[in-house]
Write a protein that holds these residues in place. Structure first.
Motif, PDB file in Angstrom:
ATOM      1  N   GLN A   1       6.163   7.573   1.275  1.00  0.00           N
ATOM      2  CA  GLN A   1       5.186   6.886   0.622  1.00  0.00           C
ATOM      3  C   GLN A   1       4.014   6.234   1.315  1.00  0.00           C
ATOM      4  OE1 GLN A   1       7.255   3.551  -1.201  1.00  0.00           O
ATOM      5  NE2 GLN A   1       7.475   4.663  -3.033  1.00  0.00           N
ATOM      6  N   THR A   2       3.925   6.190   2.703  1.00  0.00           N
ATOM      7  CA  THR A   2       3.048   5.627   3.677  1.00  0.00           C
ATOM      8  C   THR A   2       2.380   6.982   4.533  1.00  0.00           C
ATOM      9  OG1 THR A   2       4.635   5.317   5.228  1.00  0.00           O
ATOM     10  CG2 THR A   2       4.056   3.490   3.973  1.00  0.00           C
TER      11      THR A   2
ATOM     12  N   PHE B   1       0.800  -0.975   0.076  1.00  0.00           N
ATOM     13  CA  PHE B   1      -0.093  -0.012   0.052  1.00  0.00           C
ATOM     14  C   PHE B   1       0.989   1.235   0.035  1.00  0.00           C
ATOM     15  CE2 PHE B   1      -4.037  -1.994   2.376  1.00  0.00           C
ATOM     16  CZ  PHE B   1      -4.108  -2.871   1.469  1.00  0.00           C
ATOM     17  N   ARG B   2       0.592   2.164  -0.765  1.00  0.00           N
ATOM     18  CA  ARG B   2       1.464   3.453  -0.969  1.00  0.00           C
ATOM     19  C   ARG B   2       0.681   4.569  -1.621  1.00  0.00           C
ATOM     20  NH1 ARG B   2       3.939  -0.090  -4.653  1.00  0.00           N
ATOM     21  NH2 ARG B   2       5.166  -0.922  -3.060  1.00  0.00           N
TER      22      ARG B   2
ATOM     23  N   ILE C   1      -2.845  15.352  -8.554  1.00  0.00           N
ATOM     24  CA  ILE C   1      -3.712  14.093  -8.280  1.00  0.00           C
ATOM     25  C   ILE C   1      -2.953  13.215  -7.290  1.00  0.00           C
ATOM     26  CG2 ILE C   1      -4.692  12.119  -9.550  1.00  0.00           C
ATOM     27  CD1 ILE C   1      -5.935  14.808 -10.177  1.00  0.00           C
ATOM     28  N   LEU C   2      -3.827  12.984  -6.317  1.00  0.00           N
ATOM     29  CA  LEU C   2      -3.146  11.757  -5.264  1.00  0.00           C
ATOM     30  C   LEU C   2      -3.319  10.510  -5.808  1.00  0.00           C
ATOM     31  CD1 LEU C   2      -1.904  11.098  -2.252  1.00  0.00           C
ATOM     32  CD2 LEU C   2      -4.528  11.213  -1.712  1.00  0.00           C
ATOM     33  N   LYS C   3      -2.504   9.567  -6.061  1.00  0.00           N
ATOM     34  CA  LYS C   3      -2.541   8.132  -6.384  1.00  0.00           C
ATOM     35  C   LYS C   3      -2.353   7.477  -5.546  1.00  0.00           C
ATOM     36  CE  LYS C   3      -1.445   8.980 -11.527  1.00  0.00           C
ATOM     37  NZ  LYS C   3      -2.830   8.401 -11.967  1.00  0.00           N
ATOM     38  N   LEU C   4      -3.239   6.584  -5.065  1.00  0.00           N
ATOM     39  CA  LEU C   4      -3.226   5.782  -4.031  1.00  0.00           C
ATOM     40  C   LEU C   4      -3.262   4.205  -4.641  1.00  0.00           C
ATOM     41  CD1 LEU C   4      -5.903   7.145  -1.939  1.00  0.00           C
ATOM     42  CD2 LEU C   4      -3.440   7.333  -1.626  1.00  0.00           C
ATOM     43  N   ASN C   5      -2.251   3.394  -4.395  1.00  0.00           N
ATOM     44  CA  ASN C   5      -2.260   2.097  -4.483  1.00  0.00           C
ATOM     45  C   ASN C   5      -2.628   1.284  -3.221  1.00  0.00           C
ATOM     46  OD1 ASN C   5      -1.619  -0.635  -5.213  1.00  0.00           O
ATOM     47  ND2 ASN C   5       0.613  -0.011  -6.158  1.00  0.00           N
TER      48      ASN C   5
ATOM     49  N   ILE D   1      -5.924   2.726   5.501  1.00  0.00           N
ATOM     50  CA  ILE D   1      -5.540   4.044   5.706  1.00  0.00           C
ATOM     51  C   ILE D   1      -6.242   4.458   7.077  1.00  0.00           C
ATOM     52  CG2 ILE D   1      -5.650   6.493   4.984  1.00  0.00           C
ATOM     53  CD1 ILE D   1      -5.982   5.376   2.029  1.00  0.00           C
ATOM     54  N   LYS D   2      -5.278   4.975   7.970  1.00  0.00           N
ATOM     55  CA  LYS D   2      -5.717   5.472   9.520  1.00  0.00           C
ATOM     56  C   LYS D   2      -5.156   7.040   9.566  1.00  0.00           C
ATOM     57  CE  LYS D   2      -2.583   3.905  12.618  1.00  0.00           C
ATOM     58  NZ  LYS D   2      -2.228   5.082  13.351  1.00  0.00           N
ATOM     59  N   TYR D   3      -5.861   7.591  10.596  1.00  0.00           N
ATOM     60  CA  TYR D   3      -5.486   9.017  10.977  1.00  0.00           C
ATOM     61  C   TYR D   3      -4.117   8.686  11.946  1.00  0.00           C
ATOM     62  CZ  TYR D   3     -10.011  10.685   9.641  1.00  0.00           C
ATOM     63  OH  TYR D   3     -11.221  10.827   9.127  1.00  0.00           O
ATOM     64  N   LYS D   4      -3.351   9.523  12.110  1.00  0.00           N
ATOM     65  CA  LYS D   4      -2.171   9.422  12.666  1.00  0.00           C
ATOM     66  C   LYS D   4      -2.322   9.140  14.003  1.00  0.00           C
ATOM     67  CE  LYS D   4       2.601  10.418  12.112  1.00  0.00           C
ATOM     68  NZ  LYS D   4       3.306  10.865  11.103  1.00  0.00           N
TER      69      LYS D   4
END
Length: 177
Positions: free
Chosen positions: A128-129, A94-95, A102-106, A162-165
């Protein structure tokens, strides 16, 4: 009596506020924001601070008193320092990356997820994370962060997603033989 509404909102240096009727406009180094208050409150600006007073002591006037003061404080914070939400990506492969605007999410899907942030919100990827969402509107920054998180919310077994910090994920124990 509203404990929040009683406190005046201090205006830091470089921030100005003007009131026209029930509308307040706050200008600062990061931009300009406006808020239209209801007729239940009176807004006054003076001595480097903004004061909010209720018109009468009805239940609605007292409710609007504290809420209006909080909204004005958010305007002042937004135009002076801005708001920021940080997200973390956990999971193998995941990155995130920025391609122009544009935000590209894998995120393990068969395709990459492309996310275009709305105007007024900036999204950056220091690693990346990690994803950082910034802007002068607290509601808009939070909504953009929630939209990004919704693509792959963290799951309770391995914590992938994906989580909040500052978010804590309650972990579950896996199946036993």
């Amino acid at each position: 009596m509203s404990r929040i509404g009683k406190k005046p909102v201090p205006l830091p240096s470089g921030v100005t506020a003007t009131v026209k009727g029930q509308s307040i406009e706050v200008k600062g180094p990061k931009g300009t924001r406006t808020f239209n208050a209801t007729d239940d409150v009176t807004i006054t600006v003076g001595d480097g601070e903004v004061k909010v007073e209720p018109r009468g002591m009805s239940k609605r006037a007292r409710q609007q008193w504290g809420m209006t003061r909080s909204m004005i404080e958010n305007l002042v914070i937004g135009v002076s320092t801005g708001f920021k939400r940080e997200l973390e990506i956990n999971g193998v492969g995941f990155r995130a990356a920025m391609a122009g605007n544009i935000l590209k999410l894998n995120l393990g899907y068969s395709h990459d997820v492309d996310f275009a942030p709305p105007p007024g919100v900036t999204v950056t990827v220091p690693k990346q994370t990690e994803i950082v969402v910034e802007g002068i509107d607290e509601q808009q920054v939070g909504q953009v962060a929630a939209n990004i998180r919704a693509w792959r919310a963290p799951e309770p077994y391995k914590g992938k997603g994906i989580k909040y910090k500052e978010e804590f994920i309650f972990r579950k124990e896996g199946k036993k033989k």
